[in-house]
Design an enzyme around this catalytic site. Structure first.
Site, PDB file in Angstrom:
ATOM      1  CG  HIS A  22      -1.985  -1.055   1.158  1.00  0.00           C
ATOM      2  ND1 HIS A  22      -3.278  -0.860   1.581  1.00  0.00           N
ATOM      3  CD2 HIS A  22      -1.939  -2.339   0.721  1.00  0.00           C
ATOM      4  CE1 HIS A  22      -3.984  -1.973   1.414  1.00  0.00           C
ATOM      5  NE2 HIS A  22      -3.189  -2.888   0.902  1.00  0.00           N
ATOM      6  CG  ASP A 110      -4.784   2.123   2.281  1.00  0.00           C
ATOM      7  OD1 ASP A 110      -5.716   1.402   1.893  1.00  0.00           O
ATOM      8  OD2 ASP A 110      -3.585   1.788   2.257  1.00  0.00           O
TER       9      ASP A 110
HETATM   10  C1  UDX Z   1      -0.548  -7.765  -0.741  1.00  0.00           C
HETATM   11  C2  UDX Z   1      -1.513  -7.954  -1.902  1.00  0.00           C
HETATM   12  O1  UDX Z   1      -1.656  -9.136  -2.508  1.00  0.00           O
HETATM   13  C3  UDX Z   1      -1.830  -6.710  -2.623  1.00  0.00           C
HETATM   14  O2  UDX Z   1      -2.600  -6.902  -3.782  1.00  0.00           O
HETATM   15  C4  UDX Z   1      -2.543  -5.932  -1.596  1.00  0.00           C
HETATM   16  O3  UDX Z   1      -3.112  -4.765  -2.045  1.00  0.00           O
HETATM   17  C5  UDX Z   1      -1.568  -5.635  -0.454  1.00  0.00           C
HETATM   18  O4  UDX Z   1      -1.195  -6.861   0.115  1.00  0.00           O
HETATM   19  P1  UDX Z   1       2.036  -7.946  -1.173  1.00  0.00           P
HETATM   20  O5  UDX Z   1       1.800  -9.358  -0.845  1.00  0.00           O
HETATM   21  O6  UDX Z   1       3.111  -7.271  -0.457  1.00  0.00           O
HETATM   22  O7  UDX Z   1       0.702  -7.151  -1.043  1.00  0.00           O
HETATM   23  O8  UDX Z   1       2.353  -7.902  -2.748  1.00  0.00           O
HETATM   24  P2  UDX Z   1       2.429  -6.770  -3.821  1.00  0.00           P
HETATM   25  O9  UDX Z   1       1.135  -6.074  -3.986  1.00  0.00           O
HETATM   26  O10 UDX Z   1       2.966  -7.424  -5.015  1.00  0.00           O
HETATM   27  O11 UDX Z   1       3.459  -5.698  -3.248  1.00  0.00           O
HETATM   28  C6  UDX Z   1       4.792  -5.984  -2.967  1.00  0.00           C
HETATM   29  C7  UDX Z   1       5.638  -4.770  -3.276  1.00  0.00           C
HETATM   30  O12 UDX Z   1       6.915  -4.974  -2.713  1.00  0.00           O
HETATM   31  C8  UDX Z   1       5.839  -4.523  -4.773  1.00  0.00           C
HETATM   32  O13 UDX Z   1       5.725  -3.163  -5.062  1.00  0.00           O
HETATM   33  C9  UDX Z   1       7.242  -5.014  -5.045  1.00  0.00           C
HETATM   34  O14 UDX Z   1       7.931  -4.286  -6.052  1.00  0.00           O
HETATM   35  C10 UDX Z   1       7.922  -4.818  -3.713  1.00  0.00           C
HETATM   36  N1  UDX Z   1       8.977  -5.833  -3.504  1.00  0.00           N
HETATM   37  C11 UDX Z   1       8.678  -7.139  -3.316  1.00  0.00           C
HETATM   38  C12 UDX Z   1      10.294  -5.405  -3.486  1.00  0.00           C
HETATM   39  O15 UDX Z   1      10.600  -4.232  -3.674  1.00  0.00           O
HETATM   40  N2  UDX Z   1      11.259  -6.339  -3.266  1.00  0.00           N
HETATM   41  C13 UDX Z   1      11.004  -7.654  -3.061  1.00  0.00           C
HETATM   42  O16 UDX Z   1      11.954  -8.409  -2.855  1.00  0.00           O
HETATM   43  C14 UDX Z   1       9.650  -8.064  -3.091  1.00  0.00           C
END
Ligand code: UDX
Length: 452
Positions: A22, A110
Site C-alpha cells: 500500500h 487508503d
Molecule cells: C498484498 C496484496 O496481494 C496486494 O494486492 C494488496 O493490495 C496488499 O497486500 P504484497 O503481498 O506485499 O501485497 O504484494 P504486492 O502487492 O505485489 O506488493 C509488494 C511490493 O513490494 C511490490 O511493489 C514489489 O515491487 C515490492 N517488492 C517485493 C520489493 O521491492 N522487493 C522484493 O523483494 C519483493
C-alpha cells in the site's frame, strides 16, 4: 475554507496503510501529484530513517508514530490501536496546516481507512479513497457490499457484469472464507461505506487494462484510474525519477542482485517472489525449491528473513551455481533487467502491475486475498502467464512448477505471452505519459482542485 489558490499552494495530504503493497503505490502517486506542481505531504505511520526516505525531495513527509503490528498483537488489536492513534493525530496535523499558508485541500486516504472520511468532513477538507487492488477485485467486493453477490455462493461459478464468468477459485479468497480473517474481511467491506460522499475514488490501474470493469464501476462511483504507479523512468526513460519507490520496510542488498543478474544472458533468469506478506507452508516451500531446481533455469528467489528457516537444508549450497536466494531485492530494477525472462509471482496487485508494465510474463502462484483473481486475469484475460494447478492438500507439486516455468520460458505459448506482455508494457507507458488515460485523470484532478 479558502478556494482558488495557485497550484503550488494547493496542498494534498496522502496517508497509506502501513504495509509495503500500500505504501509503494501511494508514495509513487504522491510523487506524481507533486510533479504536476501540487504541494504534497505523505504521512507515514511506520518507523522510517533517512536512508529509507524517498530520494526525491519533491514531497513533504509527516510521521504519526504507530509502528508495525507487534508479534504478540492480533490484527484486531493493531487496527484498533492504529485508528486510536491516527485519528486524533490527523485532526491535529490538518488543524496545524490549516493555520498555515498551506491549508489541506484534500486527504487521499487508503481505502481500508474509510473512517478517515468522517474526520476530514468535520474539518471541511475533501477526502478521496485510494484503492490499492485491481478494479476487478474491488468491483467483486462492491457487489458483495451492495448485496448483488450473495455469500456463501450458490453455485460453482458466478456471473458479474463486465467480467468473464468466474469460478469459485478465481474469486478473492475471502469470498470463499469470510471467517478465518474477520478483521480483514470487515476492513474490505467497509471500504465502500463512505463512497457516496466523495468526489474522487483513485485506482492504481489503467483503463485500457481493465476497460469494461472500469467503465462499469465508473457508472456507479466517481472512479479515476491513475496507474500504473511505478517510477516513470521505467516507462519512458525519463531519468529525473527515482529507481525505487523509497520507504522500504525491508533491508536489501540491491547491488548483489543486480551484479549477479549482469552476468546472466538475456531472458535466462526466473525471478521468484511472494511479496511482503504471504507465507508458504514448509511442504510448499520444499516443492517450490525442488521445482526450481528441476526446471534447470537460473533463478533469483526472494525468501524473506523470517521464511528462510523453511528452505530445505543444503538447498542454497546445492543450487549456488544456478540460483541466488536473497531476503529482499529492488524488484523494479530486477523486473526491468534484461536477464529476467519470467516472474514466478503470488500475484499481489503491485507485482502483477509491475510485471505487466515492464513486459515480463508470469507463472502465477496465488496464495490468498486478491491474488487468485489477479492470477485468473493474468492467464485468461491478459494472456501474460500460466497459473499453476493446485494438487492434493492444496500443494503445488515440483513437477507442476517445473512444467509451468518451462512453458513460459521455452514453449510456443511462452512466445505469445512474451508478445502480449510487450503490448501491455506499451499501453501502460501510454496511459501514464502525457495525454494518456491515467495522466489525463491526474491532470483533471489537479485542475479541479486549483479552479475550485
Ligand atoms: C498484498 C496484496 O496481494 C496486494 O494486492 C494488496 O493490495 C496488499 O497486500 P504484497 O503481498 O506485499 O501485497 O504484494 P504486492 O502487492 O505485489 O506488493 C509488494 C511490493 O513490494 C511490490 O511493489 C514489489 O515491487 C515490492 N517488492 C517485493 C520489493 O521491492 N522487493 C522484493 O523483494 C519483493
Amino acid at each position: 475554507m479558502e478556494r482558488g489558490r495557485g497550484v503550488g499552494e494547493t496542498h494534498v495530504l496522502v496517508i497509506p496503510f502501513p504495509v509495503q503493497g500500500h505504501i509503494n503505490p501511494m508514495l509513487q502517486f504522491s510523487k506524481r501529484l507533486a510533479s504536476k506542481g501540487l504541494k504534497v505531504t505523505l504521512i507515514t505511520t511506520t518507523p522510517t530513517n533517512k536512508s529509507k526516505q524517498p530520494q526525491s525531495s519533491s514531497i513533504n513527509m509527516e510521521h504519526i508514530p504507530v509502528g508495525l503490528q507487534g508479534e504478540e498483537e492480533s490484527l484486531d488489536d493493531y487496527l484498533e490501536r492504529f485508528k486510536l492513534i491516527v485519528s486524533p493525530s490527523l485532526v491535529e496535523l490538518i488543524g496545524r496546516y490549516n493555520g498555515s499558508e498551506y491549508p489541506a485541500r484534500v486527504l487521499v486516504y487508503d481505502s481500508v481507512m474509510s473512517w478517515a472520511q468522517d474526520i476530514v468532513e468535520r474539518l471541511s477538507v475533501d477526502g478521496a479513497p485510494f484503492f490499492t487492488q485491481s478494479c476487478a477485485v474491488s468491483t467483486i467486493y462492491y457487489h458483495v457490499n451492495q448485496g448483488a453477490l450473495k455469500i456463501p455462493l450458490e453455485g460453482p461459478t458466478v456471473s458479474i457484469p463486465s467480467m468473464p464468468i468466474l469460478g469459485v477459485n478465481d474469486l478473492p479468497s475471502f469470498i470463499n472464507d469470510t471467517s478465518s480473517y474477520p478483521a480483514l474481511w470487515s476492513l474490505i467491506k467497509t471500504q465502500f461505506s463512505n463512497l457516496e460522499k466523495v468526489n474522487w475514488v483513485f485506482f492504481n490501474t489503467f483503463s485500457e487494462l481493465e476497460d469494461e470493469v472500469v467503465k462499469w464501476l465508473a457508472s456507479e462511483r466517481p472512479i479515476k484510474t491513475i496507474g500504473p504507479t511505478i517510477p516513470s523512468m521505467y516507462l519512458d526513460r525519463r531519468l529525473d525519477d527515482d529507481k525505487d519507490y523509497g520507504l522500504s520496510l525491508f533491508k536489501q542488498n540491491a547491488e548483489a542482485c543486480i551484479t549477479w543478474l549482469d552476468t546472466k544472458d538475456t531472458g535466462s533468469v526466473i525471478y521468484v517472489s511472494f511479496g511482503s506478506l504471504a507465507s508458504l507452508g514448509e511442504e510448499q516451500m520444499e516443492e517450490l525449491a525442488w521445482g526450481l531446481k528441476r526446471s534447470n533455469s537460473q533463478f533469483l528467489w526472494v525468501v524473506r528473513e523470517l521464511e528462510k528457516k523453511k528452505l530445505p537444508s543444503n538447498f542454497v549450497e546445492e543450487t549456488s551455481e544456478k540460483g541466488l536466494v536473497v531476503s529482499w531485492c529492488p524488484q523494479l530494477e530486477v523486473l526491468a533487467h534484461k536477464a529476467v525472462g519470467c516472474f514466478m509471482t503470488h500475484c499481489g496487485w503491485n507485482s502483477t502491475l509491475e510485471a505487466l508494465s515492464l513486459g515480463v510474463p508470469m507463472v502465477a502462484m496465488p496464495q490468498w486475498t486478491d491474488q487468485t483473481t489477479n492470477a485468473k486475469f493474468v492467464e485468461d484475460v491478459w494472456g501474460v502467464g500460466v497459473r499453476v494447478k493446485v494438487g492434493e492438500n492444496g500443494i503445488v507439486k515440483r513437477e507442476e512448477i517445473k512444467e509451468c516455468i518451462r512453458e513460459v520460458m521455452e514453449g510456443e505459448r511462452g512466445n505469445v505471452m512474451q508478445r502480449n506482455a510487450q503490448r501491455w508494457k506499451e499501453l501502460a507507458k501510454e496511459a501514464v505519459n502525457e495525454g494518456g488515460s491515467s495522466d489525463n485523470n491526474i491532470e483533471e484532478f489537479v485542475a479541479r482542485l486549483v479552479c475550485s
